[in-house]
Design a protein around this motif. Sequence first.
Motif, mmCIF file in Angstrom:
data_model
loop_
_atom_site.group_PDB
_atom_site.id
_atom_site.type_symbol
_atom_site.label_atom_id
_atom_site.label_comp_id
_atom_site.label_asym_id
_atom_site.label_seq_id
_atom_site.Cartn_x
_atom_site.Cartn_y
_atom_site.Cartn_z
ATOM 1 N N GLY A 17 1.482 13.432 -2.742
ATOM 2 C CA GLY A 17 0.558 12.553 -3.556
ATOM 3 C C GLY A 17 1.042 12.554 -5.038
ATOM 4 N N THR A 18 0.529 12.228 -6.078
ATOM 5 C CA THR A 18 0.829 12.230 -7.384
ATOM 6 C C THR A 18 0.122 13.435 -8.200
ATOM 7 O OG1 THR A 18 -0.832 10.521 -7.946
ATOM 8 C CG2 THR A 18 1.448 9.705 -7.600
ATOM 9 N N GLY A 19 -0.651 13.872 -7.206
ATOM 10 C CA GLY A 19 -1.584 15.120 -7.956
ATOM 11 C C GLY A 19 -2.644 14.888 -8.504
ATOM 12 N N THR A 20 -3.747 15.846 -8.265
ATOM 13 C CA THR A 20 -4.822 15.656 -9.295
ATOM 14 C C THR A 20 -4.888 17.112 -10.318
ATOM 15 O OG1 THR A 20 -6.093 14.801 -7.517
ATOM 16 C CG2 THR A 20 -7.664 15.756 -9.399
ATOM 17 N N ARG A 21 -5.232 16.824 -11.530
ATOM 18 C CA ARG A 21 -5.285 17.838 -12.411
ATOM 19 C C ARG A 21 -6.716 18.184 -12.725
ATOM 20 N NH1 ARG A 21 -2.861 16.961 -18.592
ATOM 21 N NH2 ARG A 21 -1.290 18.380 -18.002
ATOM 22 N N LEU A 22 -6.688 19.496 -12.620
ATOM 23 C CA LEU A 22 -7.914 20.217 -12.321
ATOM 24 C C LEU A 22 -8.345 21.072 -13.479
ATOM 25 C CD1 LEU A 22 -10.851 21.095 -11.128
ATOM 26 C CD2 LEU A 22 -9.447 22.715 -10.025
ATOM 27 N N THR A 23 -9.368 21.251 -14.278
ATOM 28 C CA THR A 23 -9.711 22.261 -15.256
ATOM 29 C C THR A 23 -10.883 22.815 -14.970
ATOM 30 O OG1 THR A 23 -8.366 20.937 -17.076
ATOM 31 C CG2 THR A 23 -9.865 22.578 -17.598
ATOM 32 N N VAL A 24 -10.980 24.117 -14.820
ATOM 33 C CA VAL A 24 -12.192 24.852 -14.786
ATOM 34 C C VAL A 24 -12.427 25.633 -16.053
ATOM 35 C CG1 VAL A 24 -13.217 26.746 -13.332
ATOM 36 C CG2 VAL A 24 -11.451 25.190 -12.339
ATOM 37 N N GLN A 51 0.699 -1.147 0.055
ATOM 38 C CA GLN A 51 -0.152 0.027 -0.057
ATOM 39 C C GLN A 51 0.903 1.050 -0.060
ATOM 40 O OE1 GLN A 51 -2.491 0.505 3.614
ATOM 41 N NE2 GLN A 51 -3.645 2.218 2.587
ATOM 42 N N LYS A 52 0.618 1.944 -0.910
ATOM 43 C CA LYS A 52 1.071 3.538 -1.022
ATOM 44 C C LYS A 52 1.178 4.339 0.468
ATOM 45 C CE LYS A 52 1.541 4.110 -5.893
ATOM 46 N NZ LYS A 52 1.260 4.929 -7.045
ATOM 47 N N GLU A 53 1.728 5.095 0.666
ATOM 48 C CA GLU A 53 1.791 5.902 1.822
ATOM 49 C C GLU A 53 0.744 6.913 1.771
ATOM 50 O OE1 GLU A 53 5.294 6.146 5.191
ATOM 51 O OE2 GLU A 53 5.962 6.945 3.327
ATOM 52 N N VAL A 54 0.656 7.450 0.472
ATOM 53 C CA VAL A 54 -0.193 8.489 0.045
ATOM 54 C C VAL A 54 -0.969 7.944 -1.356
ATOM 55 C CG1 VAL A 54 -0.643 10.973 -0.604
ATOM 56 C CG2 VAL A 54 1.199 10.077 1.166
ATOM 57 N N GLU A 55 -2.244 8.310 -1.300
ATOM 58 C CA GLU A 55 -3.220 7.907 -2.355
ATOM 59 C C GLU A 55 -3.843 9.117 -2.949
ATOM 60 O OE1 GLU A 55 -2.466 3.477 -2.904
ATOM 61 O OE2 GLU A 55 -3.454 4.967 -4.064
ATOM 62 N N GLN A 56 -3.712 9.448 -4.207
ATOM 63 C CA GLN A 56 -4.518 10.628 -4.692
ATOM 64 C C GLN A 56 -4.988 10.271 -6.133
ATOM 65 O OE1 GLN A 56 -2.075 14.300 -4.741
ATOM 66 N NE2 GLN A 56 -3.861 15.481 -5.214
#
Lengths: 112, 113
Positions: free
Chosen positions: A103-110, A1-6
């Motif tokens: 975390g690996t990051g979440t890409r957001l587009t508005v 299990q990864k320490e951080v999940e995103q």
Amino acid sequence: QKEVEQDPGPLSVPEGAIVSLNCTYSNSAFQYFMWYRQYSRKGPELLMYTYSSGNKEDGRFTAQVDKSSKYISLFIRDSQPSDSATYLCAFSYQTGANNLFFGTGTRLTVIP
Amino acid sequence: GAGVSQSPSNKVTEKGKDVELRCDPISGHTALYWYRQSLGQGLEFLIYFQGNSAPDKSGLPSDRFSAERTGGSVSTLTIQRTQQEDSAVYLCASSQDRNYGYTFGSGTRLTVV
């Protein structure tokens, strides 16, 4: 299990929407919780920082930490096209390891 | 300076060549970090410098990677005999206190061909 999940997304929302970004973590020794925003071709910049469980608000941004569930969230109200970026959660120990865990990051587009 | 400065911003090198990446931290910041950011991999810690203390090298992936920090300010990350898997964005950050987050530079985008 990864320490951080995103969840990497991508996430697309219309302008004015409320955005919810989340991370889970497995290490109960994490004591500091951060959110970074990263625009394309730039380094991450610190958005929010918190130490304890609960909510912390800064303008349109609210960071929420639930240590019992090992879950953190970032809420963006009245989202703007300028919020389009990658959002990274980050964690650190109070003592011990010198580095942050991202975390690996979440890409957001508005969308206007 | 006003922020963390990294150079070059882009570097293309041939496999097997050595490269040097430079970081100029914010004046007065005693802590300096190098991270590597690969597509879909998140930020990977490489090395940490704090004042005159011995650096924390626990994140360096192999002995081809080394870093130094001269005079408690400018830092250089050196990658010897580069491999294609070294292709990534190398980010430098500095801080006054690690627990309060860092200020990152814009990174060096390294491409090994």
